[in-house]
Design a protein around this motif. Structure first.
Motif, PDB file in Angstrom:
ATOM      1  N   ASP A   1      12.955  54.983   5.864  1.00 38.45           N
ATOM      2  CA  ASP A   1      13.050  54.847   4.416  1.00 38.45           C
ATOM      3  C   ASP A   1      14.321  54.071   4.080  1.00 38.45           C
ATOM      4  O   ASP A   1      14.927  53.464   4.960  1.00 38.45           O
ATOM      5  CB  ASP A   1      13.024  56.212   3.722  1.00 38.45           C
ATOM      6  CG  ASP A   1      14.113  57.160   4.234  1.00 38.45           C
ATOM      7  OD1 ASP A   1      15.171  56.671   4.675  1.00 38.45           O
ATOM      8  OD2 ASP A   1      13.908  58.386   4.182  1.00 38.45           O
ATOM      9  N   ASN A   2      14.711  54.082   2.824  1.00 36.65           N
ATOM     10  CA  ASN A   2      15.880  53.293   2.406  1.00 36.65           C
ATOM     11  C   ASN A   2      17.192  54.055   2.556  1.00 36.65           C
ATOM     12  O   ASN A   2      18.237  53.576   2.141  1.00 36.65           O
ATOM     13  CB  ASN A   2      15.712  52.798   0.965  1.00 36.65           C
ATOM     14  CG  ASN A   2      15.515  53.942  -0.017  1.00 36.65           C
ATOM     15  OD1 ASN A   2      15.695  55.110   0.305  1.00 36.65           O
ATOM     16  ND2 ASN A   2      15.130  53.601  -1.246  1.00 36.65           N
ATOM     17  N   ASP A   3      17.139  55.238   3.173  1.00 32.79           N
ATOM     18  CA  ASP A   3      18.355  56.021   3.384  1.00 32.79           C
ATOM     19  C   ASP A   3      18.953  55.689   4.754  1.00 32.79           C
ATOM     20  O   ASP A   3      19.077  56.541   5.633  1.00 32.79           O
ATOM     21  CB  ASP A   3      18.032  57.517   3.280  1.00 32.79           C
ATOM     22  CG  ASP A   3      19.300  58.366   3.322  1.00 32.79           C
ATOM     23  OD1 ASP A   3      20.376  57.838   3.013  1.00 32.79           O
ATOM     24  OD2 ASP A   3      19.194  59.568   3.679  1.00 32.79           O
TER      25      ASP A   3
ATOM     26  N   ASP B   1      22.057  52.955   6.785  1.00 34.72           N
ATOM     27  CA  ASP B   1      23.303  52.228   6.523  1.00 34.72           C
ATOM     28  C   ASP B   1      23.091  50.718   6.455  1.00 34.72           C
ATOM     29  O   ASP B   1      23.739  50.029   5.667  1.00 34.72           O
ATOM     30  CB  ASP B   1      24.341  52.554   7.607  1.00 34.72           C
ATOM     31  CG  ASP B   1      24.820  53.997   7.552  1.00 34.72           C
ATOM     32  OD1 ASP B   1      24.761  54.593   6.458  1.00 34.72           O
ATOM     33  OD2 ASP B   1      25.226  54.526   8.596  1.00 34.72           O
TER      34      ASP B   1
ATOM     35  N   ARG C   1      17.359  48.595   5.135  1.00 39.52           N
ATOM     36  CA  ARG C   1      17.155  49.389   3.913  1.00 39.52           C
ATOM     37  C   ARG C   1      16.109  48.753   2.997  1.00 39.52           C
ATOM     38  O   ARG C   1      15.451  49.441   2.217  1.00 39.52           O
ATOM     39  CB  ARG C   1      18.483  49.530   3.182  1.00 39.52           C
ATOM     40  CG  ARG C   1      18.475  50.560   2.036  1.00 39.52           C
ATOM     41  CD  ARG C   1      19.806  50.549   1.296  1.00 39.52           C
ATOM     42  NE  ARG C   1      20.913  50.743   2.228  1.00 39.52           N
ATOM     43  CZ  ARG C   1      22.039  50.053   2.202  1.00 39.52           C
ATOM     44  NH1 ARG C   1      22.202  49.078   1.313  1.00 39.52           N
ATOM     45  NH2 ARG C   1      22.998  50.302   3.069  1.00 39.52           N
TER      46      ARG C   1
END
Length: 209
Positions: A38-40, A42, A47
């Motif tokens: 997912d977009n979580d 670094d 992302r």
């Protein structure tokens, strides 16, 4: 949890159930929870990539334990497992083949092991491929997709130890080094935005009754 030679084992995202009450052979079903993407994260590029759902993979494992007749603490364990996606996320399969040696060192029961992982085309392309709108995030691809084929995914080496604290309590620690191989290693997601070398450390407390 153990009952004779039968057991249920929870190891991180993996659950195995040994159905055989035998001193040498172990066999049974296995469940493996595969985390997605997912977009979580670094990395600023990863992302932006399409999300991949978490999924449950199910299959089976088989193992053989060969004990030294002169010292039951010394033993070889050879194992292999294979799981397949049951939720249509990667529509593929993933497996491992391992060899582990247990031996005492003072009051600590040590182990050293090595092995490989392998996967299908669908599995690898889901997690290491680059397609669709994600292609624009990797200019080095020149507008073409990166299709990750299946095969041997990685080689790994592990070292660990278990030290008893009492008749019921014990503490364990281990370290694993893994290096991605093949199309997984060559993926721009790994080669440009990540690292093919992976280290994993673990610490656990055990209770026996």
């Amino acid at each position: 949890y153990y009952s004779g030679n039968r057991y249920i084992q929870l190891l991180g995202p993996q659950v195995t159930l040994n159905l055989i009450d035998d001193d040498v052979w172990q066999f049974g079903p296995e469940l493996f929870y595969r985390f997605g993407r997912d977009n979580d994260v670094d990395d600023s590029v990863v992302r932006q990539m399409r999300e991949i759902d978490d999924t449950l993979m199910a299959g089976a494992f088989v193992a053989a334990t060969l004990t030294d007749p002169n010292n039951e603490l010394k033993r070889w364990v050879f194992s292999a497992d294979l799981v397949t996606d049951v939720e249509d996320t990667n529509s593929g399969f993933y497996g491992t083949a391992m060899a582990k040696y247990w031996f005492p060192m003072g009051t600590v029961l040590m182990n050293i092991s090595g092995g490989i992982s392998f996967a299908s085309d669908d599995y690898n392309d889901t997690y290491y491929g680059v397609s669709g709108s994600d292609i624009a995030l990797f200019p080095s691809l020149g507008g073409s997709r990166y299709q990750a084929d299946g095969g041997i995914n990685s080689a790994r080496v592990m070292v660990g130890g278990v030290m008893p604290l009492s008749k019921t309590w014990s503490v364990a620690a281990g370290v694993r080094y893994e290096n991605l191989l093949g199309d997984a290693e060559d993926s721009p997601v790994v080669d440009q935005r990540g690292d093919s070398s992976q280290w994993l450390y673990g610490l656990a407390v055990g209770y026996t009754w």
